[in-house]
Write an enzyme that holds these catalytic residues in place. Structure first.
Site: not given
Length: 854
Positions: A159, A187, A460-462, A569, A598-599
């Site tokens: 302050d 304060h 399959n979320g990526g 996941h 999936i990859d």
């Protein structure tokens, strides 16, 4: 050089500390020749974040910083301190009554004061920053009766600096030309910024501030309100409280304590009010003008106080008296009030009350109150978010939030590492079966019956952003114009046609991938495979500082574009059950799911593993199989299976105590790692979900959003649930079942002649003499798929390749052959074109090689 001093900062994972620690460690506060041992205290859930802060301090390579000690234990944090900067406190949340805020902070600062009393040096200098700073400081000082109250102060220097700056801007000078402003009192918004005794250096002449500004109305109006409300204005503008300016003020405050104030100058500091000459009530931590010498402060006496100032000073004192009495009532309860009315010795009562029960009980009480406040605030914010939507979306979001609440509750309960390293054992031999033993059993003629009890689930979320692609990663083309999803559908369709079965494909999408995936699924309408989808949950990212959601509504665009995340996941169990799809598959006679990323192009349905599962007696049926494979030096961070508390358990590197990380990475002690190819019993998932007994360790994933906001994501891993299932088993499979495509280096391998493609499955070419996969490392010029494809006119012959490293601006012509170890390095500004038809065997290519058309 002097002996190191021990300096504690609490709330050390927060944004103020993040702005403060570098200055302390660099020598800006305690001197350029003073070595420092930094002790960083925070609550247990923030310890993983604190580890990142420690790494950054280490990476600064500061010569004065001798040691950094992160901890959540008071006996460690407060031991032998020379200085304590108490930043951490319970912040005021929306809808919180001031008395509730005081009650929560009394527990915190009672505990920390008692810890100072027990463990710190009696000469320790204590600065309280956490709000309400004045009253928190008073509680801490009363809780440390053996440390002089003069050693405690609270921060009003922020302050003070704000007031100096406002005057300097108004007059048109730099802030160092303004001195002797005063902050009186609390304060808070009742503080009184006073410039009646301030001066301004105008063109080398010292002028009274009122004469320099020449605007009494502004000085008694907007100037005061601007300083009083500056903190709120900062929050409104940047959505976060002051951090950089607060850290600077802390440095100014502690440096003045250590080295004193310049002659003729005073600064503002919240100090103990007893014995002051301004008529301020006794027994408060009140901000006065002080001068400092030899690490001791003295209130500046004799300043003239006019009626305007007196009214402001009394108003802020009244607020502090009310705060003090409320806080003390929480310390002593109704007994304090009775003793007060009876005129008894309240201080003796308080001293006994403060120190009764020990520090551990006090710390536990503090942490529990903090947890409750964070949890209540989170629940309120989630309800506000739900109120911004309706219908089916509101219903689905409420289900998601129930899972998030459980995860957040567990996150707040975390008290340290999730494993005791001494209790870790190698798994029993029969708990991890070699694949060869499973394969040797052969297959029955009726394997089709087993296949009809199976569903394939692909995670399959990526997104494909890490490879420079938009949309779901599963839609990236990887081989002969086929995407990950194409290959998966071809694999399952081949099974169904070959064995006249009905194995469905289930895609666990995320809110990031669902819409684009469903559009593509239309092209598989006439394939012999049923495709189902369900969405994993959508959880709110958490502001690292406030532990509240950063989202303002349930939308996914605009300012909320980065506010949400799919929670790993491990969410498959809850979201699968909530979707209704698990019950549907059970009603169709399905008993197991095969789950994989999936990859991972190696994760195909293995009939031998399926047969092993289905051939077990019903009462000893294996409910969970994790495929593992031998670890190489490229896999040292991968999770491994251990025996722990008589259960098979997944151990991830995030759970490993720092002292044992190298041991965890050893390929001799921990020889296998998790491929994330999992076979799981559907009835078991349903049972465990209904019993709410699925227990997966929380993965704390810190992120920084595009705007610079630090957030955390709470995630879980699907394999971590292995310990919850009966008769769980590991199977050590060939490396060929782990063929993930995470980077373009991986993509080069699967696109090459190392593999042949048949019915959606990749198999190592028979022409390769040895089964190991080459090690390929492509530089940053190849990161994006588009750039990768542009740099290869055709994919090289890699049948005899062992190792390939490519860095810089490099291109490959048609029909290039690579053998043995090949390293190609184009330095900055150089370019290397490997000509068509070239054969490189055990070669290092560097410099500048460019083939020009002519």
């Amino acid at each position: 050089m002097a002996e190191p001093i021990r300096v504690l900062v609490t709330g050390a994972a927060g944004q103020i500390a993040y702005s403060l620690l570098y200055s302390i460690a660099k020598g800006d506060v305690f001197g350029k020749d003073q070595p420092i041992i930094l002790v960083l205290l925070d609550i247990p859930p923030m310890l993983p974040v604190l580890d990142g802060v420690v790494m950054e301090l280490q990476d600064c390579a500061l010569p004065l910083l001798r040691e950094v000690i992160p901890t959540d234990k008071v006996e460690v944090a407060f031991k032998d301190l020379d200085a304590a900067i108490l930043v951490g406190s319970m912040p005021r949340k929306e809808g919180m009554e001031r008395k509730d805020l005081l009650k929560a902070n009394v527990a915190i600062f009672k505990t920390q004061g008692a810890a100072l009393d027990k463990y710190a040096k009696k000469t320790v200098k204590v600065l309280v920053v956490g709000n309400p700073a004045n009253t928190n400081c008073l509680i801490a000082s009363k809780s440390a009766p053996s440390i002089p109250k003069e050693n405690f102060s609270c921060l009003t220097r922020l302050d003070h600096n704000r007031a100096r700056s406002q005057v300097a801007i108004r007059v048109g000078v730099s802030s160092d030309k303004v001195k002797n402003v005063i902050i009186w009192g609390n304060h808070s918004s009742t503080q009184y910024p006073d410039v009646h005794h301030a001066t301004v250096d105008l063109h080398g002449k010292e002028v009274a501030a009122y004469d320099a500004v020449k605007d009494d109305t502004w000085l008694k109006g907007d100037f005061i309100s601007t300083v009083q409300q500056r903190g709120a204005a900062v929050i409104k503008a940047r959505k976060l409280s002051s951090a950089m300016s607060a850290a600077k003020a802390i440095c100014d405050h502690m440096r003045d304590i250590w080295f004193g104030t310049p002659d003729g100058e005073f600064v503002s500091m919240g100090v103990y009010s007893t014995g002051n000459s301004y008529g301020v009530a006794e027994d408060l931590m009140y901000s006065f003008p002080v001068m400092i010498k030899n690490k001791s402060w003295k209130v500046v006496d004799g300043l003239a106080i006019n009626d305007f100032s007196r009214g402001k000073m009394d108003a802020t004192a009244a607020e502090l008296i009310e705060e003090r009495d409320t806080a003390l009532s929480f310390l002593g309860g109704y007994i304090v009030r009775r003793v007060q009315r009876a005129g008894g010795d309240i201080q003796a009562l308080l001293d006994s009350k403060l120190n009764r029960g020990g520090l551990n009980a006090g710390m536990t009480e503090f942490q529990e109150k903090l947890r409750q406040q964070h949890e209540n605030s989170m629940h309120q914010e989630l309800e506000k978010l739900l109120s911004t939507t309706k219908g089916v979306e509101a219903e689905n979001s409420r289900k998601d939030f129930e899972g998030f609440k459980q995860l957040f509750h567990r996150f707040l309960q975390v008290k340290g590492p999730s494993v005791d390293w001494a209790k870790i054992n190698r798994p029993p031999e029969d708990s991890i079966q070699p694949y060869e033993r499973i394969h040797a059993k052969g297959l029955p003629e009726a394997i089709a019956a087993s296949l009809n009890k199976l569903a394939v689930v692909k995670l399959n979320g990526g997104l494909g952003t890490s490879m420079g692609c938009k949309g779901p990663k599963s839609l990236i083309s990887v081989r002969n114009e086929n995407t990950f999803l194409d290959l998966t559908v071809q694999q399952i369709e081949h099974l169904n046609k070959t064995y006249s079965t009905d194995v469905p494909l289930v895609l666990m999408n995320s809110f990031n991938t669902d819409e684009d995936t469903k559009k593509i699924l239309q092209k598989y309408t006439h394939h012999r495979v049923k495709i189902h989808t369900f969405n994993q949950s959508r959880y709110p990212r958490i502001n690292k500082e406030s532990l509240l959601p950063v989202a303002t509504n349930m939308g996914l665009t605009g300012e909320n574009g980065e506010a949400w995340y799919p929670p790993g996941h491990g969410d498959i169990y809850a979201s699968f059950c909530n979707s209704g799809l698990l019950d549907k598959l059970l009603s169709e006679g399905k008993e197991y799911i095969f789950v994989s990323n999936i990859d991972n192009l190696g994760a195909t349905v293995d009939l031998h593993i399926l047969n092993h599962l289905m051939s077990q007696p019903a009462d000893r049926r294996c409910e969970f199989v994790m495929e593992v494979t031998d670890k190489t030096r490229a896999d040292v961070k991968g999770g491994t299976l251990i025996q722990y508390d008589n259960k098979l358990r997944l151990l991830e590197i995030a759970q490993v105590p720092k002292a044992h990380v190298d041991e965890f990475k050893s390929v001799t002690k921990f020889k296998i790692f998790n491929t994330n190819n999992l076979w799981i019993s559907l009835p078991a998932i349903k049972r465990l979900h209904e019993q709410n007994t699925l227990d997966m360790e929380i993965i704390l994933n810190p992120k920084t959003l595009d705007g610079g906001l630090n957030v955390i994501q709470l995630e879980t891993a699907v394999g971590a649930a292995i310990k919850c299932f009966d008769n769980a088993l590991g199977i050590n499979v060939p490396r060929s079942r782990f063929l993930p495509v995470k980077t373009t280096s991986d993509l080069l391998l699967v696109m090459s002649n190392l593999y042949s493609l048949e019915a959606g499955s990749l198999t190592m070419s028979e022409k390769r003499e040895f089964p190991t996969t080459p090690h390929v490392k492509l530089g940053s010029s190849f990161t994006k798929v588009q750039d990768f494809l542009r740099r290869f006119e055709s994919i090289p012959d890699m049948l005899e390749l062992d190792h390939l490293t490519v860095s810089g601006d490099v291109t490959f012509g048609k029909q290039v052959a690579l053998k043995g170890t090949v390293i190609i390095i184009a330095n900055h500004g150089d370019r290397i074109d490997i000509p068509a038809g070239a054969m490189l065997e055990n070669k290092i290519v560097s410099g500048n090689l460019r083939i020009l058309d002519h």
